[in-house]
Scaffold this active site. Structure first.
Site, PDB file in Angstrom:
ATOM      1  N   GLY A  30       0.806  -1.219   0.000  1.00  0.00           N
ATOM      2  CA  GLY A  30       0.000   0.000   0.000  1.00  0.00           C
ATOM      3  C   GLY A  30       0.830   1.256   0.000  1.00  0.00           C
ATOM      4  O   GLY A  30       0.523   2.213   0.718  1.00  0.00           O
ATOM      5  N   SER A  52       1.392   3.462  -2.426  1.00  0.00           N
ATOM      6  CA  SER A  52       1.164   4.413  -3.513  1.00  0.00           C
ATOM      7  C   SER A  52       0.698   5.789  -3.061  1.00  0.00           C
ATOM      8  O   SER A  52       0.895   6.773  -3.765  1.00  0.00           O
ATOM      9  CB  SER A  52       0.153   3.833  -4.511  1.00  0.00           C
ATOM     10  OG  SER A  52      -1.104   3.638  -3.884  1.00  0.00           O
ATOM     11  N   ARG A  53       0.070   5.882  -1.880  1.00  0.00           N
ATOM     12  CA  ARG A  53      -0.474   7.179  -1.475  1.00  0.00           C
ATOM     13  C   ARG A  53      -0.645   7.223   0.036  1.00  0.00           C
ATOM     14  O   ARG A  53      -0.469   6.223   0.725  1.00  0.00           O
ATOM     15  CB  ARG A  53      -1.824   7.432  -2.149  1.00  0.00           C
ATOM     16  CG  ARG A  53      -2.901   6.412  -1.799  1.00  0.00           C
ATOM     17  CD  ARG A  53      -4.155   6.602  -2.641  1.00  0.00           C
ATOM     18  NE  ARG A  53      -5.188   5.613  -2.358  1.00  0.00           N
ATOM     19  CZ  ARG A  53      -6.125   5.735  -1.424  1.00  0.00           C
ATOM     20  NH1 ARG A  53      -6.156   6.825  -0.670  1.00  0.00           N
ATOM     21  NH2 ARG A  53      -7.022   4.793  -1.233  1.00  0.00           N
ATOM     22  N   THR A 108       2.631   1.095  -6.535  1.00  0.00           N
ATOM     23  CA  THR A 108       3.138   2.343  -7.095  1.00  0.00           C
ATOM     24  C   THR A 108       3.563   2.110  -8.539  1.00  0.00           C
ATOM     25  O   THR A 108       3.688   0.976  -9.000  1.00  0.00           O
ATOM     26  CB  THR A 108       4.347   2.852  -6.297  1.00  0.00           C
ATOM     27  OG1 THR A 108       5.407   1.878  -6.402  1.00  0.00           O
ATOM     28  CG2 THR A 108       4.003   3.050  -4.838  1.00  0.00           C
ATOM     29  N   TYR A 119     -14.547  -3.549   8.930  1.00  0.00           N
ATOM     30  CA  TYR A 119     -13.260  -2.869   9.021  1.00  0.00           C
ATOM     31  C   TYR A 119     -12.679  -3.006  10.426  1.00  0.00           C
ATOM     32  O   TYR A 119     -11.507  -3.370  10.605  1.00  0.00           O
ATOM     33  CB  TYR A 119     -13.428  -1.400   8.650  1.00  0.00           C
ATOM     34  CG  TYR A 119     -12.157  -0.595   8.748  1.00  0.00           C
ATOM     35  CD1 TYR A 119     -11.210  -0.622   7.722  1.00  0.00           C
ATOM     36  CD2 TYR A 119     -11.885   0.197   9.860  1.00  0.00           C
ATOM     37  CE1 TYR A 119     -10.035   0.110   7.804  1.00  0.00           C
ATOM     38  CE2 TYR A 119     -10.724   0.934   9.952  1.00  0.00           C
ATOM     39  CZ  TYR A 119      -9.795   0.889   8.920  1.00  0.00           C
ATOM     40  OH  TYR A 119      -8.625   1.612   9.021  1.00  0.00           O
ATOM     41  N   ALA A 120     -13.500  -2.730  11.440  1.00  0.00           N
ATOM     42  CA  ALA A 120     -13.039  -2.841  12.825  1.00  0.00           C
ATOM     43  C   ALA A 120     -12.614  -4.266  13.146  1.00  0.00           C
ATOM     44  O   ALA A 120     -11.592  -4.495  13.802  1.00  0.00           O
ATOM     45  CB  ALA A 120     -14.131  -2.374  13.782  1.00  0.00           C
ATOM     46  N   ALA A 121     -13.397  -5.240  12.683  1.00  0.00           N
ATOM     47  CA  ALA A 121     -13.073  -6.642  12.955  1.00  0.00           C
ATOM     48  C   ALA A 121     -11.756  -7.047  12.299  1.00  0.00           C
ATOM     49  O   ALA A 121     -10.931  -7.757  12.897  1.00  0.00           O
ATOM     50  CB  ALA A 121     -14.204  -7.544  12.465  1.00  0.00           C
ATOM     51  N   ALA A 122     -11.534  -6.586  11.073  1.00  0.00           N
ATOM     52  CA  ALA A 122     -10.294  -6.916  10.380  1.00  0.00           C
ATOM     53  C   ALA A 122      -9.087  -6.318  11.091  1.00  0.00           C
ATOM     54  O   ALA A 122      -8.046  -6.977  11.248  1.00  0.00           O
ATOM     55  CB  ALA A 122     -10.355  -6.428   8.932  1.00  0.00           C
ATOM     56  N   LYS A 123      -9.214  -5.078  11.546  1.00  0.00           N
ATOM     57  CA  LYS A 123      -8.089  -4.436  12.223  1.00  0.00           C
ATOM     58  C   LYS A 123      -7.836  -5.039  13.605  1.00  0.00           C
ATOM     59  O   LYS A 123      -6.686  -5.146  14.047  1.00  0.00           O
ATOM     60  CB  LYS A 123      -8.329  -2.933  12.314  1.00  0.00           C
ATOM     61  CG  LYS A 123      -8.323  -2.232  10.955  1.00  0.00           C
ATOM     62  CD  LYS A 123      -7.011  -2.444  10.210  1.00  0.00           C
ATOM     63  CE  LYS A 123      -6.935  -1.622   8.936  1.00  0.00           C
ATOM     64  NZ  LYS A 123      -5.627  -1.784   8.239  1.00  0.00           N
TER      65      LYS A 123
END
Length: 236
Positions: free
Chosen positions: A7, A9-10, A32, A142-146
């Site tokens: 990740g 690229s930005r 990138t 999202y919360a579960a993945a993190k």
């Protein structure tokens, strides 16, 4: 030292890459123009990235930084199939791909150790304050993945410290990337900022400073540590 950074690229990833390169490190980026392309939504993409990076690095990678991720709304009242697809996509990109890369890194360092390498392998996973605080009703996934990423980091740290394999995590809050700007605007920026005692969101360079420290300088006894970069919007 050769570092694989996903990740890159930005946003946070680009800031991490710049910080590491400025420190004299060799960075192999993902996503990138000059890096290695890989769509983590596709099975096998993470492994393909690892092997391509290993070839580019001449056979050795010393540090893995998992930063790639998506933050996509998935409303609870969405169509059943769409809601499930949203979960599976976010978990695959944000957690499963990172897990695959962590596994390959651990195996790589174990193999090098059997061949006489006495160095230290490091993993830095960029998670989120959502791992501890949770997130909006549209971002359960999202919360579960993190949270899974943080638990994985701690498990790797406990399991492989004796082999000089270290693992750390960074948990940013809102960070001034394009993704965060869109979310702040959609959720009422002033109200969200009022929840951050510092009075502003983090800059990507601030997160990059924490990542660089863990990737290069953190003492081995810190393995398993999670650093918060959230302006005191969540404290543990």
């Amino acid at each position: 030292m050769t570092i694989l950074l996903t990740g890159s690229s930005r946003g946070i990833g680009a800031a991490i890459a710049q910080s590491l390169v400025d420190g004299g490190q060799t960075v192999i980026g993902h996503g990138t123009a000059s890096g290695i392309p890989a769509d983590f939504a596709q099975p096998g993409a993470a492994a393909a990235l690892w092997h391509a990076a290993l070839d580019q690095a001449g056979g050795t990678i010393d540090t893995l930084v998992n930063n790639a991720g998506v933050f996509e709304a998935n409303p609870v009242d969405a169509d059943d199939a769409d809601w499930l697809a949203g979960w599976e996509r976010t978990l695959r990109i944000n957690l499963t791909a990172a897990a695959e890369l962590c596994r390959l890194a651990v195996l790589h360092w174990q193999q090098r150790a059997r061949q006489g390498w006495t160095g230290t392998g490091r993993i830095v996973n960029v998670a989120s304050r959502a791992a501890y605080r949770g997130d909006s009703p549209a971002h359960w996934h999202y919360a579960a993945a993190k949270a899974g990423m943080v638990a994985m980091t701690k498990t790797i740290a406990r399991g492989y410290a004796r082999e000089n394999i270290l693992a750390f995590a960074v948990c940013p809050g809102f960070t001034m990337t394009g993704m965060a700007e869109d979310y702040l605007e959609s959720r009422g920026g002033d109200k969200l900022l009022a929840d951050i005692p510092l009075g502003r969101v983090a800059q990507p360079e601030e997160v990059a400073t924490a990542v660089r420290f863990l990737a290069l300088d953190a003492p081995p006894s810190m393995t398993g540590a999670v650093l918060d970069v959230n302006g005191a919007s969540y404290v543990r």
